[in-house]
Design a protein around this motif. Sequence first.
Motif, short mmCIF file in Angstrom:
data_model
loop_
_atom_site.label_atom_id
_atom_site.label_comp_id
_atom_site.label_asym_id
_atom_site.label_seq_id
_atom_site.Cartn_x
_atom_site.Cartn_y
_atom_site.Cartn_z
N HIS A 1 0.88 -1.17 0.00
CA HIS A 1 0.00 0.00 0.00
C HIS A 1 0.92 1.22 0.00
CE1 HIS A 1 -4.07 1.55 1.04
NE2 HIS A 1 -3.44 2.48 1.73
N VAL A 2 1.01 1.95 -1.13
CA VAL A 2 2.08 2.92 -1.35
C VAL A 2 1.56 4.33 -1.46
CG1 VAL A 2 3.41 1.14 -2.55
CG2 VAL A 2 2.07 2.78 -3.88
N THR A 3 2.45 5.30 -1.25
CA THR A 3 2.13 6.73 -1.32
C THR A 3 3.01 7.42 -2.35
OG1 THR A 3 3.77 7.53 0.28
CG2 THR A 3 1.72 6.62 1.18
N ASN A 4 2.73 8.70 -2.58
CA ASN A 4 3.57 9.50 -3.48
C ASN A 4 5.01 9.56 -3.00
OD1 ASN A 4 1.51 10.11 -5.23
ND2 ASN A 4 1.04 12.09 -4.30
N VAL A 5 5.19 9.53 -1.68
CA VAL A 5 6.55 9.59 -1.12
C VAL A 5 7.35 8.37 -1.57
CG1 VAL A 5 7.90 9.62 1.01
CG2 VAL A 5 5.79 10.96 0.85
N ASP A 6 6.70 7.22 -1.63
CA ASP A 6 7.38 6.00 -2.09
C ASP A 6 7.69 6.07 -3.58
OD1 ASP A 6 6.96 4.74 0.51
OD2 ASP A 6 4.87 4.61 -0.11
N LEU A 7 6.77 6.67 -4.32
CA LEU A 7 6.96 6.74 -5.77
C LEU A 7 8.08 7.69 -6.15
CD1 LEU A 7 3.23 6.83 -6.92
CD2 LEU A 7 4.77 4.87 -6.86
N VAL A 8 8.34 8.69 -5.31
CA VAL A 8 9.40 9.68 -5.50
C VAL A 8 9.09 10.61 -6.68
CG1 VAL A 8 11.86 10.11 -5.87
CG2 VAL A 8 11.13 8.14 -4.50
N SER A 9 8.85 10.03 -7.83
CA SER A 9 8.54 10.80 -9.04
C SER A 9 7.21 10.33 -9.62
CB SER A 9 9.64 10.64 -10.08
OG SER A 9 9.24 11.17 -11.33
N LEU A 10 6.44 11.29 -10.16
CA LEU A 10 5.19 10.95 -10.82
C LEU A 10 5.31 11.06 -12.34
CD1 LEU A 10 2.64 12.72 -8.42
CD2 LEU A 10 3.32 10.31 -8.47
N GLU A 11 6.54 11.09 -12.83
CA GLU A 11 6.76 11.09 -14.27
C GLU A 11 6.31 9.75 -14.87
OE1 GLU A 11 7.75 13.56 -16.28
OE2 GLU A 11 7.62 14.85 -14.49
N PRO A 12 5.67 9.77 -16.02
CA PRO A 12 5.13 8.54 -16.61
C PRO A 12 6.14 7.41 -16.73
CG PRO A 12 4.31 10.45 -17.80
CD PRO A 12 5.34 10.96 -16.82
N GLU A 13 7.37 7.73 -17.11
CA GLU A 13 8.38 6.69 -17.28
C GLU A 13 8.69 6.00 -15.95
OE1 GLU A 13 8.68 9.83 -18.17
OE2 GLU A 13 8.66 9.80 -20.37
N HIS A 14 8.71 6.79 -14.89
CA HIS A 14 9.00 6.20 -13.58
C HIS A 14 7.83 5.37 -13.08
CE1 HIS A 14 10.94 5.77 -9.70
NE2 HIS A 14 9.80 6.12 -9.11
N LEU A 15 6.62 5.84 -13.28
CA LEU A 15 5.45 5.08 -12.85
C LEU A 15 5.37 3.75 -13.60
CD1 LEU A 15 2.74 7.88 -12.52
CD2 LEU A 15 4.33 7.00 -10.79
N ALA A 16 5.74 3.76 -14.87
CA ALA A 16 5.76 2.52 -15.64
C ALA A 16 6.81 1.55 -15.08
CB ALA A 16 6.05 2.82 -17.11
N LYS A 17 7.92 2.09 -14.62
CA LYS A 17 8.97 1.27 -14.01
C LYS A 17 8.47 0.63 -12.73
CE LYS A 17 13.69 1.62 -12.19
NZ LYS A 17 14.83 2.55 -11.89
N VAL A 18 7.72 1.39 -11.92
CA VAL A 18 7.14 0.85 -10.69
C VAL A 18 6.17 -0.27 -11.02
CG1 VAL A 18 5.63 1.38 -8.73
CG2 VAL A 18 7.45 2.98 -9.36
N LYS A 19 5.32 -0.05 -12.01
CA LYS A 19 4.34 -1.06 -12.41
C LYS A 19 5.03 -2.36 -12.82
CE LYS A 19 0.62 -1.97 -15.72
NZ LYS A 19 -0.18 -1.44 -16.84
N LYS A 20 6.05 -2.26 -13.64
CA LYS A 20 6.76 -3.45 -14.09
C LYS A 20 7.43 -4.17 -12.92
CE LYS A 20 10.05 -5.20 -17.51
NZ LYS A 20 10.65 -6.14 -16.55
N ALA A 21 8.02 -3.40 -12.01
CA ALA A 21 8.70 -4.01 -10.86
C ALA A 21 7.70 -4.79 -10.00
CB ALA A 21 9.40 -2.94 -10.03
N ALA A 22 6.52 -4.21 -9.78
CA ALA A 22 5.51 -4.90 -8.98
C ALA A 22 5.06 -6.18 -9.68
CB ALA A 22 4.31 -3.98 -8.74
N GLU A 23 4.87 -6.10 -10.98
CA GLU A 23 4.48 -7.29 -11.75
C GLU A 23 5.57 -8.36 -11.69
OE1 GLU A 23 3.76 -5.59 -15.55
OE2 GLU A 23 1.68 -5.01 -15.11
N ASP A 24 6.82 -7.93 -11.84
CA ASP A 24 7.94 -8.88 -11.80
C ASP A 24 8.05 -9.55 -10.42
OD1 ASP A 24 8.51 -8.25 -14.40
OD2 ASP A 24 10.22 -6.93 -13.93
N HIS A 25 7.67 -8.80 -9.38
CA HIS A 25 7.74 -9.35 -8.01
C HIS A 25 6.48 -10.11 -7.63
CE1 HIS A 25 11.11 -6.49 -7.64
NE2 HIS A 25 11.47 -7.13 -6.55
#
Length: 304
Positions: free
Chosen positions: A56-80
């Motif tokens: 359960h995550v917040t903006n602080v965890d995301l650090v950046s709200l840039e689309p490229e970074h959010l896509a990286k977070v999505k892929k990492a969660a899927e990979d995990h």
Amino acid sequence: MSNYDRPIQLGMHTYTLHLHGLGESWGFSEDHAFDQSIDLFKLMDYAVEWGLDGLHVTNVDLVSLEPEHLAKVKKAAEDHGLYLEYNVSFNAPCDPRVNSTVKDALLNAKAIGADLVKFSLDIDRPHPLYGSSFDPDVMKQLSKRYDEFKENLPLLDELGLTMSIENHCDMYADEVIWLVDKLNNPNVGACVDTMNSLNVLEGPEECIKKLAPYANCVHFCDIKLVVDPDGLHSIGCPIGQGDIDTAKVLRTLREKSNVKRITFEVESEIGDKTLEEAQENEMKACKESIDYLRNTLNVGLKNR
């Protein structure tokens, strides 16, 4: 399988490790200025190691709200193999970095692959608190929140997301229920925090019973209540070691709700310790909570 026996996934609110630089309430003011020692990607590694199902995550965890970074977070969660839930506020009293509009929250949640967005409403309550449920000033603020939520319900449905409204430290259960009922959308429900009701002088047991039928998200917390010459203190502690009857709470949620996940949250303080000592205690409380939830309350799907 009965509703009571259904499997429930186990997730962690990142605030559980906020002294490590996750969640919120660190690094933005002189009073809480320290470096992040665990980032979201490292936390995902830990989550897999600990057998968690999601975060359960917040903006602080995301650090950046840039689309490229959010896509990286999505892929990492899927990979995990982890689900993500997204936690935002309107006007957070402790950390402005978690604030968002409803529209931005929904779009950012979709971008990271989250399926649920939890909102704290940040209502400015009158004092004294006693008997202030549905106070006229509160209702004016809730009406504004209603308007913004209502405007974005088509987007919520279009994105295939679920919205959860929390009994944060400023909401009575009946007020949350009023708002959920008024929005009247099957994808909108309540987030039940098991200790927040104390902040508005509402009993946790009655609050949980009221909100459970509306619940689509749970912040599973425990606290110790300590009375000393300086007064009454609410102190965060590992799940199962405090004054919330967590086994009874889980029975209520199993019997009266359809929740499929439990998000545990532990609140740790630095107090008179060094940051390093406090971080060690925080990590210990996190692991003890996971052990209790999985092995005593039988919550969690992984590593069974």
